[in-house]
Design a protein around this motif. Structure first.
Motif, PDB file in Angstrom:
ATOM      1  N   ALA A   1      40.013  42.308 -29.729  1.00 31.13           N
ATOM      2  CA  ALA A   1      39.050  41.317 -30.217  1.00 31.13           C
ATOM      3  C   ALA A   1      38.008  40.996 -29.141  1.00 31.13           C
ATOM      4  N   LYS A   2      36.765  40.752 -29.581  1.00 29.18           N
ATOM      5  CA  LYS A   2      35.655  40.593 -28.644  1.00 29.18           C
ATOM      6  C   LYS A   2      35.864  39.446 -27.674  1.00 29.18           C
ATOM      7  N   ASP A   3      36.399  38.328 -28.130  1.00 29.33           N
ATOM      8  CA  ASP A   3      36.556  37.176 -27.230  1.00 29.33           C
ATOM      9  C   ASP A   3      37.538  37.503 -26.097  1.00 29.33           C
ATOM     10  N   LYS A   4      38.632  38.170 -26.445  1.00 33.88           N
ATOM     11  CA  LYS A   4      39.596  38.557 -25.408  1.00 33.88           C
ATOM     12  C   LYS A   4      38.999  39.610 -24.483  1.00 33.88           C
ATOM     13  N   ARG A   5      38.279  40.548 -25.103  1.00 35.40           N
ATOM     14  CA  ARG A   5      37.664  41.611 -24.311  1.00 35.40           C
ATOM     15  C   ARG A   5      36.691  41.036 -23.290  1.00 35.40           C
ATOM     16  N   ASP A   6      35.891  40.098 -23.707  1.00 34.06           N
ATOM     17  CA  ASP A   6      34.904  39.480 -22.814  1.00 34.06           C
ATOM     18  C   ASP A   6      35.578  38.756 -21.650  1.00 34.06           C
ATOM     19  N   LYS A   7      36.678  38.050 -21.938  1.00 31.51           N
ATOM     20  CA  LYS A   7      37.420  37.344 -20.881  1.00 31.51           C
ATOM     21  C   LYS A   7      37.956  38.339 -19.845  1.00 31.51           C
ATOM     22  N   ILE A   8      38.493  39.445 -20.353  1.00 32.85           N
ATOM     23  CA  ILE A   8      39.086  40.448 -19.447  1.00 32.85           C
ATOM     24  C   ILE A   8      38.007  41.108 -18.596  1.00 32.85           C
ATOM     25  N   VAL A   9      36.874  41.440 -19.224  1.00 31.12           N
ATOM     26  CA  VAL A   9      35.771  42.056 -18.473  1.00 31.12           C
ATOM     27  C   VAL A   9      35.280  41.113 -17.385  1.00 31.12           C
ATOM     28  N   GLU A  10      35.189  39.837 -17.707  1.00 35.45           N
ATOM     29  CA  GLU A  10      34.734  38.854 -16.719  1.00 35.45           C
ATOM     30  C   GLU A  10      35.742  38.728 -15.574  1.00 35.45           C
ATOM     31  N   ALA A  11      37.026  38.741 -15.914  1.00 26.04           N
ATOM     32  CA  ALA A  11      38.064  38.672 -14.876  1.00 26.04           C
ATOM     33  C   ALA A  11      38.016  39.897 -13.967  1.00 26.04           C
ATOM     34  N   ILE A  12      37.801  41.052 -14.558  1.00 28.39           N
ATOM     35  CA  ILE A  12      37.695  42.295 -13.770  1.00 28.39           C
ATOM     36  C   ILE A  12      36.546  42.197 -12.780  1.00 28.39           C
ATOM     37  N   LYS A  13      35.403  41.651 -13.253  1.00 35.47           N
ATOM     38  CA  LYS A  13      34.238  41.507 -12.379  1.00 35.47           C
ATOM     39  C   LYS A  13      34.531  40.541 -11.224  1.00 35.47           C
ATOM     40  N   GLN A  14      35.115  39.387 -11.557  1.00 35.93           N
ATOM     41  CA  GLN A  14      35.373  38.367 -10.532  1.00 35.93           C
ATOM     42  C   GLN A  14      36.388  38.854  -9.497  1.00 35.93           C
ATOM     43  N   LEU A  15      37.372  39.590  -9.952  1.00 32.43           N
ATOM     44  CA  LEU A  15      38.425  40.059  -9.043  1.00 32.43           C
ATOM     45  C   LEU A  15      38.075  41.395  -8.380  1.00 32.43           C
ATOM     46  N   ASN A  16      36.956  41.991  -8.834  1.00 30.61           N
ATOM     47  CA  ASN A  16      36.550  43.302  -8.312  1.00 30.61           C
ATOM     48  C   ASN A  16      37.694  44.309  -8.464  1.00 30.61           C
ATOM     49  N   TYR A  17      38.303  44.273  -9.649  1.00 35.23           N
ATOM     50  CA  TYR A  17      39.471  45.112  -9.910  1.00 35.23           C
ATOM     51  C   TYR A  17      39.052  46.540 -10.221  1.00 35.23           C
ATOM     52  N   THR A  18      39.724  47.513  -9.588  1.00 34.42           N
ATOM     53  CA  THR A  18      39.494  48.939  -9.854  1.00 34.42           C
ATOM     54  C   THR A  18      40.780  49.528 -10.407  1.00 34.42           C
ATOM     55  N   PRO A  19      40.738  50.044 -11.649  1.00 34.09           N
ATOM     56  CA  PRO A  19      41.953  50.631 -12.221  1.00 34.09           C
ATOM     57  C   PRO A  19      42.441  51.817 -11.396  1.00 34.09           C
ATOM     58  N   ASN A  20      43.721  51.961 -11.315  1.00 36.58           N
ATOM     59  CA  ASN A  20      44.319  53.077 -10.589  1.00 36.58           C
ATOM     60  C   ASN A  20      44.076  54.379 -11.349  1.00 36.58           C
ATOM     61  N   ALA A  21      43.389  55.320 -10.685  1.00 38.74           N
ATOM     62  CA  ALA A  21      43.008  56.566 -11.347  1.00 38.74           C
ATOM     63  C   ALA A  21      44.225  57.372 -11.795  1.00 38.74           C
ATOM     64  N   LEU A  22      45.264  57.400 -10.966  1.00 33.79           N
ATOM     65  CA  LEU A  22      46.457  58.160 -11.321  1.00 33.79           C
ATOM     66  C   LEU A  22      47.130  57.565 -12.549  1.00 33.79           C
ATOM     67  N   ALA A  23      47.200  56.233 -12.570  1.00 31.95           N
ATOM     68  CA  ALA A  23      47.829  55.572 -13.717  1.00 31.95           C
ATOM     69  C   ALA A  23      47.052  55.852 -14.999  1.00 31.95           C
ATOM     70  N   ARG A  24      45.726  55.783 -14.922  1.00 35.54           N
ATOM     71  CA  ARG A  24      44.918  56.060 -16.106  1.00 35.54           C
ATOM     72  C   ARG A  24      45.078  57.520 -16.526  1.00 35.54           C
ATOM     73  N   GLY A  25      45.219  58.392 -15.546  1.00 38.44           N
ATOM     74  CA  GLY A  25      45.415  59.802 -15.861  1.00 38.44           C
ATOM     75  C   GLY A  25      46.706  60.026 -16.623  1.00 38.44           C
ATOM     76  N   LEU A  26      47.757  59.292 -16.249  1.00 43.46           N
ATOM     77  CA  LEU A  26      49.031  59.413 -16.948  1.00 43.46           C
ATOM     78  C   LEU A  26      48.925  58.909 -18.381  1.00 43.46           C
ATOM     79  N   ILE A  27      48.142  57.848 -18.566  1.00 43.62           N
ATOM     80  CA  ILE A  27      47.963  57.284 -19.911  1.00 43.62           C
ATOM     81  C   ILE A  27      47.259  58.292 -20.813  1.00 43.62           C
ATOM     82  N   HIS A  28      46.164  58.866 -20.304  1.00 43.49           N
ATOM     83  CA  HIS A  28      45.343  59.768 -21.113  1.00 43.49           C
ATOM     84  C   HIS A  28      45.802  61.225 -21.037  1.00 43.49           C
TER      85      HIS A  28
END
Length: 337
Positions: free
Chosen positions: A30-57
């Protein structure tokens, strides 16, 4: 301290699985949740783990590129095009220099397999049966760059070497030259050797020029020193030649160097045309007239084809032949004037 996915979930007041869905399939959140998460990612300067994402996909976003000789300037623009296209599609390249050596080639395939690459670009060399067996063992999409295979159904991107050589030779003929020599790769090379020889000879036949191939063609590798030595031998057995078609820019520059050292003026005494249109063609003196290949665009198209295959998308064509043209500079003299 580096932020984690837990930190993002806590700040956005959602579950870790919801953050993961936003990272990997955002449209289902849902857009409201998505927006909150995107904002949190920006504030925390979070970078997803490439290896973990590779395992998912089940993808590593990594592509392997096999180059036979990285020192050859031909590959500079080609790789730049590949790199830019890879960035656009979120991929990274691993460049493997095989040095025209089968053992190094086998070792490169082993490394790429261990890295679990998503696809491979194989450049310039013919696809022999042992190469094809390695391709099958890897089990990933393959695209050929500056080479092709008529035996195997492998996508490829290159120019039409036979036609390009015909056009280069015909260009010299239209400038009034009839005593034309050629510096070429081996006739045993089915990719850029034999086809360019065939194009050269076809142009001579088309215009009724009778020259003995044993006299007007000299063979050698594509390096500067090989071009130098080849034209030395060629000029000795064919001193009446007024023009030389060198089937790589590096060969052409070796040719010009030999002629200059022997007080033979280019283009006044002997004209020279090269092949590739690498950066050095416009840096030498006199500036080299050459057959241009769209190397940067070729690199881009190769990666775009490979990415479509990885994503299960259909290709518009299996074998793509890109346009070539004559880049006129200063090394060909017009005898008709």
């Amino acid at each position: 301290m580096k932020s984690t996915i837990k930190d993002v979930a806590k700040m956005a007041n959602v579950s870790i699985s919801t953050v993961s869905r936003v990272l990997n399939n955002p449209d289902i959140v849902a857009k409201d949740k998505r927006d909150k998460i995107v904002e949190a990612i920006k504030q925390l300067n979070y970078t997803p783990n490439a290896l973990a994402r590779g395992l998912i996909h089940k993808r590593t976003q990594t592509l392997g590129v096999l180059i036979p000789d990285i020192s050859n300037l031909f590959y500079a623009e080609l790789i730049k095009g590949m790199e830019d296209a890879a960035r656009e599609s979120g991929n990274n390249l691993i460049i493997c220099n095989t040095d025209n050596n089968q053992d190094r080639k086998n070792a490169s395939f082993k490394v790429l397999s261990e890295k679990q690459i998503d696809g491979i670009v194989f450049t310039s060399e013919p696809v022999f049966p042992d190469n094809y067996e390695l391709f099958k063992q890897l089990g990933v999409p393959i695209v050929l760059a500056a080479t092709h295979s008529l035996e195997y159904e492998i996508p490829s991107v290159k120019v039409n070497d036979e036609q390009a050589a015909f056009d280069a030779t015909e260009y010299l003929i239209r400038q009034g030259h009839r005593q034309i020599g050629m510096i070429s790769g081996s006739m045993l090379d089915p990719i850029s050797g034999l086809p360019r020889i065939q194009g050269f000879l076809r142009a001579l036949r088309t215009h009724g020029i009778e020259l003995d191939p044993d006299t007007c063609i000299e063979y050698g590798s594509y390096h500067f020193k090989d071009g130098y030595e080849a034209v030395k031998r060629l000029h000795k057995k064919f001193p009446e030649m007024t023009a030389v078609f060198a089937t790589s820019d590096e060969r052409a520059l070796g040719c010009i160097s030999y002629l200059h050292e022997n007080k033979i003026k280019v283009p006044d005494d002997i004209s020279v045309i090269g092949f590739d249109n690498t950066r050095m063609a416009g840096m030498c003196f006199p500036k080299l007239t050459t057959v241009a290949q769209p190397l940067y665009e070729m690199g881009q198209l190769v990666i775009r084809k490979l990415d479509r295959m990885i994503n299960g998308e259909p290709l518009e064509e299996l074998r793509t032949y890109m346009d070539h043209w004559i880049e006129e500079r200063e090394t060909v003299y017009n005898l008709t004037k």
